[in-house]
Design an enzyme around this catalytic site. Structure first.
Site, short mmCIF file in Angstrom:
data_model
loop_
_atom_site.label_atom_id
_atom_site.label_comp_id
_atom_site.label_asym_id
_atom_site.label_seq_id
_atom_site.Cartn_x
_atom_site.Cartn_y
_atom_site.Cartn_z
N HIS A 39 -6.88 -4.65 -6.56
CA HIS A 39 -5.87 -3.72 -7.06
C HIS A 39 -4.66 -4.47 -7.63
CE1 HIS A 39 -2.88 -0.57 -7.25
NE2 HIS A 39 -2.13 -1.23 -6.40
N PHE A 40 -4.07 -5.36 -6.84
CA PHE A 40 -2.79 -5.87 -7.33
C PHE A 40 -2.96 -6.95 -8.40
CE2 PHE A 40 -2.81 -8.33 -3.21
CZ PHE A 40 -2.86 -9.60 -3.75
N HIS A 41 -4.18 -7.44 -8.58
CA HIS A 41 -4.37 -8.31 -9.75
C HIS A 41 -4.44 -7.48 -11.04
CE1 HIS A 41 -5.01 -11.60 -6.91
NE2 HIS A 41 -4.76 -12.39 -7.92
N HIS A 64 7.58 -2.64 -1.58
CA HIS A 64 7.08 -1.75 -2.62
C HIS A 64 8.00 -1.66 -3.84
CE1 HIS A 64 3.98 0.58 -4.35
NE2 HIS A 64 4.90 1.39 -4.81
N ARG A 122 -9.72 -8.94 3.04
CA ARG A 122 -9.04 -9.78 2.06
C ARG A 122 -8.68 -11.11 2.73
NH1 ARG A 122 -2.99 -7.08 1.76
NH2 ARG A 122 -2.56 -8.76 0.32
N ARG A 123 -8.31 -12.09 1.93
CA ARG A 123 -7.73 -13.35 2.40
C ARG A 123 -8.59 -14.05 3.43
NH1 ARG A 123 -1.69 -10.99 3.70
NH2 ARG A 123 -0.79 -11.42 1.68
N TYR A 173 8.11 -2.45 -8.54
CA TYR A 173 8.77 -1.85 -9.71
C TYR A 173 9.76 -2.82 -10.35
CZ TYR A 173 6.39 2.05 -7.76
OH TYR A 173 5.41 2.84 -7.25
#
Lengths: 51, 557, 160
Positions: free
Chosen positions: B383-385, B232, B446-447, B236
């Site tokens: 989300h993470f794209h 995580h 996913r995946r 950042y």
């Protein structure tokens, strides 16, 4: 930390960023509504899980 | 090359040999862009596979290999090298001095390059199809683990070089506050040094000896604890350089001044403190982790929403002030007065817009209730794209348009492609991301190579949106290709130009340049470590104490 | 030290704080008052002797004296055992799962039943299915080349 809002130094440039305040306020409202929408209308009806 | 990062007169001591640092920065960013190119090609393969095109090489094995290569090269290699290059350029330009220990810095770069080559070899030859999360007991070739470890070692050397540069600057400028661009990079470095302890422990004590056969089994849950302790704050490590660019570069190019320097520092200091003790929100659905710890991490995770909310205001207000100076008067007309034709500014504005949605999705993931709706579904890649794939990657591409000409002394070529590229990315990402968020809510995992589940009726409903995400992927690949063409054109054929400085935004109000509590980075780091100990010491200790059963390695790929 | 914070920005900071407290309050209420917790069962098992372990030697559904049901299942590359599970609607169903090889996921599409299955550990959670029908169970953690084929069926039968 203290804020010295009374010093009058907050007048930056010509105008206050009222557009920004409107944009972030709208964002905050949508953020809260979206979160509760998924919690109340998708999560809870699907049947909560306990450990 | 006639590059110059700053035009500091030569009589200042020590003289700033800008070309030397520019070469180091360009080398790092060059590797980043090369990795980006390969990773983008891997994404194209996935998009074509998603579209059910029966290409001769299409197979489940190739699909999962391409997911692994895309994830590792984008999320770990592109980001890390770009940030290393950016850090060198920002240290040089904002501190107005050369980075310390240049030979050490170059050796760090080559170690990271060697590691990248080893990991890429293992992945592309099919010996490491374990995805970029590499959860054991899926086992990869040792070169994969050793390679990624070398990338981290290289980044540690880079971190130490920049810290030494900053110490040297501080010695010469007692009582002065650190310039904001450097402050953002230092926050990035501190977050990274704390985070990488976790993945280093996982690699050194578990995965490397296990993959070499020196250790028979590993505890997969301990691996997950260590991985997400790293995983995580890794987010950042990607995000803080993007925020630094938003605050100090994008605002400047848009003709504005930073609305509040102090609040930007509040944001960075909060990230130093809160980045690490939140990783268990990735483990909500794990057995073996008591729910009390998951709740504590939930609370801390929501704390970290605060600095991002603050960033949304400060950066937007800085843009608004810039636009009002050009005559905007209404509540929203200032938005249209911003220089949307400048590829750096449009990249950042579109990145912010996509990140606004990404931040919302993050709050859904971080809530243990709603996480059970979306955990490990297509929602997660949607989300993470938006976060690393847009807030970070789009910002970095936009930054390259501005930075590369300044580092190489060459003009940006194919400017029209550069202008169009951020909008294509935005369009592709909207299609890709909406499709994945919705299919995720519908329960699609996913995946997965194939989403039909032997003709399952419920899976049938996912198909149209899966195709939409593939179309989004094609737009994204076109955008990535435009970016690569602009970069290649600039480096190979860019006209020599007069040297331009790397300049950063001023603040709206005259701010004191005296050192403040925010410059006490050692203390912020101590607070961060205390929180890490509260959040992780007991869970890791008890995991080590409990009688667990390890797993031997498996290679079902 | 003195810090200049514009009045609008200060208003937004308060609003952001309120939003965060609102979410955390809701989550604390869900966890404490409603007892909603993520699957967090702590129980170990040797992944190499799962088939001989008395806890997993017999798999499938067992109805308890109080009418609730316990489902025992094993995840492996690339299948669930049993491949078809029958449970009654409207009664508490407790799932107990483990893996014989790599990490897997266990997700019942259209419900909140979603857990990791980690070798060496037993995953356990309880839920109630309100709507009878056929549900798709998928593995949602990458487990190898056949990951996308790893699925099972859950049949929720109308309670007698």
């Amino acid at each position: 930390m203290t804020s010295d809002l009374d010093s009058g130094r907050e007048h930056r440039g010509e105008e206050h960023p009222r557009g920004t305040l409107a944009v972030v306020a709208l964002y905050g409202v949508l953020f809260v509504l979206g979160w509760f929408a998924i919690y109340l209308f998708i999560y809870l009806p699907r049947g909560p899980v306990t450990r | 090359m006639t590059a110059a990062l700053t035009s500091k007169p030569a009589f200042l001591s020590p003289p700033v040999k800008t070309r030397r640092d520019a070469r180091l920065a360009v080398a790092n960013i060059g590797v980043a862009i090369g990795a980006f190119g390969i990773a983008a090609f891997m994404a194209l393969m996935q998009a074509l596979s998603r579209a059910n095109l029966d290409l001769p090489w299409r197979s489940a094995g190739m699909y999962y290999l391409s997911v692994t290569a895309h994830g590792v090269l984008m999320a770990l290699v592109f980001t890390t090298f770009f940030i290393m290059g950016l850090g060198v350029a920002f240290a040089n330009a904002s501190l107005e001095r050369n980075v310390s220990y240049p030979k050490l810095a170059w050796s760090g770069f080559w170690i990271a390059v060697l590691g990248t080559a080893a990991a890429a070899w293992a992945i592309l030859t099919g010996k490491a199809t374990v995805l970029y999360t590499f959860y054991p007991p899926l086992q990869a070739h040792p070169a994969f683990y050793l390679g990624l470890t070398l990338v981290v070692v290289g980044s540690w050397i880079w971190s130490l070089v920049l810290l030494a540069t900053w110490y040297a600057w501080r010695r010469d400028h007692a009582g002065r506050t650190t310039p904001l661009p450097m402050y953002g990079m230092l926050a990035t470095i501190i977050v990274w040094l704390i985070a990488t302890i976790g993945v280093a422990a996982e690699m050194l004590f578990q995965l490397i000896p296990w993959s070499l056969g020196l250790k028979e089994t590993v505890d997969p849950l301990l691996s997950r604890l260590l991985f997400w302790y790293f995983g995580h704050p890794l987010v950042y490590f990607w995000l803080l350089p993007a925020y630094t660019i938003w605050y100090t570069v994008a605002v400047k190019i848009a003709g504005g001044k930073l609305f509040s320097d102090q609040l930007a520092r509040v944001v960075f200091a909060t990230f130093i403190v809160l980045s690490a003790p939140v990783g268990m929100h990735h483990q909500f659905m794990d057995p073996g982790v008591a729910s009390g710890w998951k709740l504590l991490h939930t609370f801390l995770t929501f704390g970290i929403l605060f600095p991002s909310f603050l960033t949304a205001f400060t950066v937007t207000a800085s843009f608004e002030v810039a636009a009002r100076a050009k005559g905007a008067r209404g509540l929203f007309d200032w938005i249209f007065k911003l220089p949307w034709g400048d590829p750096t500014v449009s990249s950042v504005l579109l990145a912010m817009l996509l990140f606004a949605v990404g931040g919302f999705g993050g709050a859904i993931n971080a809530s243990f209730v709603t996480d059970s709706v979306v955990h490990n579904t297509a929602w997660i890649q949607g989300h993470f794209h938006l976060t690393v794939g847009s807030a970070v990657a789009l910002t970095f591409m936009g930054t390259a348009y501005w930075l590369i000409p300044r580092l190489t002394g060459q003009e940006l070529e194919l400017g029209l492609l550069a202008k169009v590229q951020p909008y294509l990315w935005f369009l592709g990402m909207v299609l890709f991301s909406i499709a994945n968020h919705v299919t995720g809510l519908m329960g699609m995992p996913r995946r997965i190579y194939d989403a039909t589940y032997q003709g399952s009726a419920v899976a049938e409903k996912w198909q149209a949106l899966t195709l939409t995400s593939a179309v989004g992927g094609l737009f994204l690949f076109m955008s990535a290709a435009f970016f690569l063409l602009v970069m290649l054109g600039t480096v190979l054929a860019g006209k020599r130009t007069e040297t331009r400085r790397v300049e950063f935004s001023d603040t709206l109000l005259p701010e004191s340049n005296r050192s403040s509590v925010f410059d006490r980075l050692g203390w912020w780091t101590v607070i961060a470590i205390i929180l890490v100990l509260i959040a992780y010491a007991y869970p890791v200790y008890s995991q080590l104490q409990m009688q667990t059963f390890g797993s031997p390695g498996y290679k079902p790929y | 030290m003195t810090m200049h914070v514009h009045v609008y920005e200060r208003a937004w900071m308060w609003a952001a704080g309120v939003i965060i407290v609102l979410f955390l309050g809701t989550l604390a209420y869900a966890a404490v008052a409603q007892g909603l917790r993520p699957p967090s069962h702590v129980e170990m098992i040797d992944p190499r002797t799962v088939w001989d372990d008395p806890r997993f030697a017999e798999r499938g559904e067992v109805t308890q004296a109080d009418g609730s049901v316990v489902v025992t299942a094993v995840a492996m590359t690339f299948a669930f055992q049993p491949a078809e599970i029958h449970v009654p609607a409207g009664r508490p169903v407790t799932f107990r799962l483990t893996s014989t090889d790599v990490q897997h996921g266990f997700q019942i599409v259209g419900t909140n039943a979603n857990t990791l299955v980690i070798p060496g550990y037993v995953s356990q959670f309880t839920t109630v299915f309100k709507t009878p029908g056929e549900y798709l169970i998928v593995c949602n953690e990458y487990c190898g080349t056949g990951h996308h084929m790893m699925s099972a069926k859950l049949i929720v039968e109308a309670a007698p």
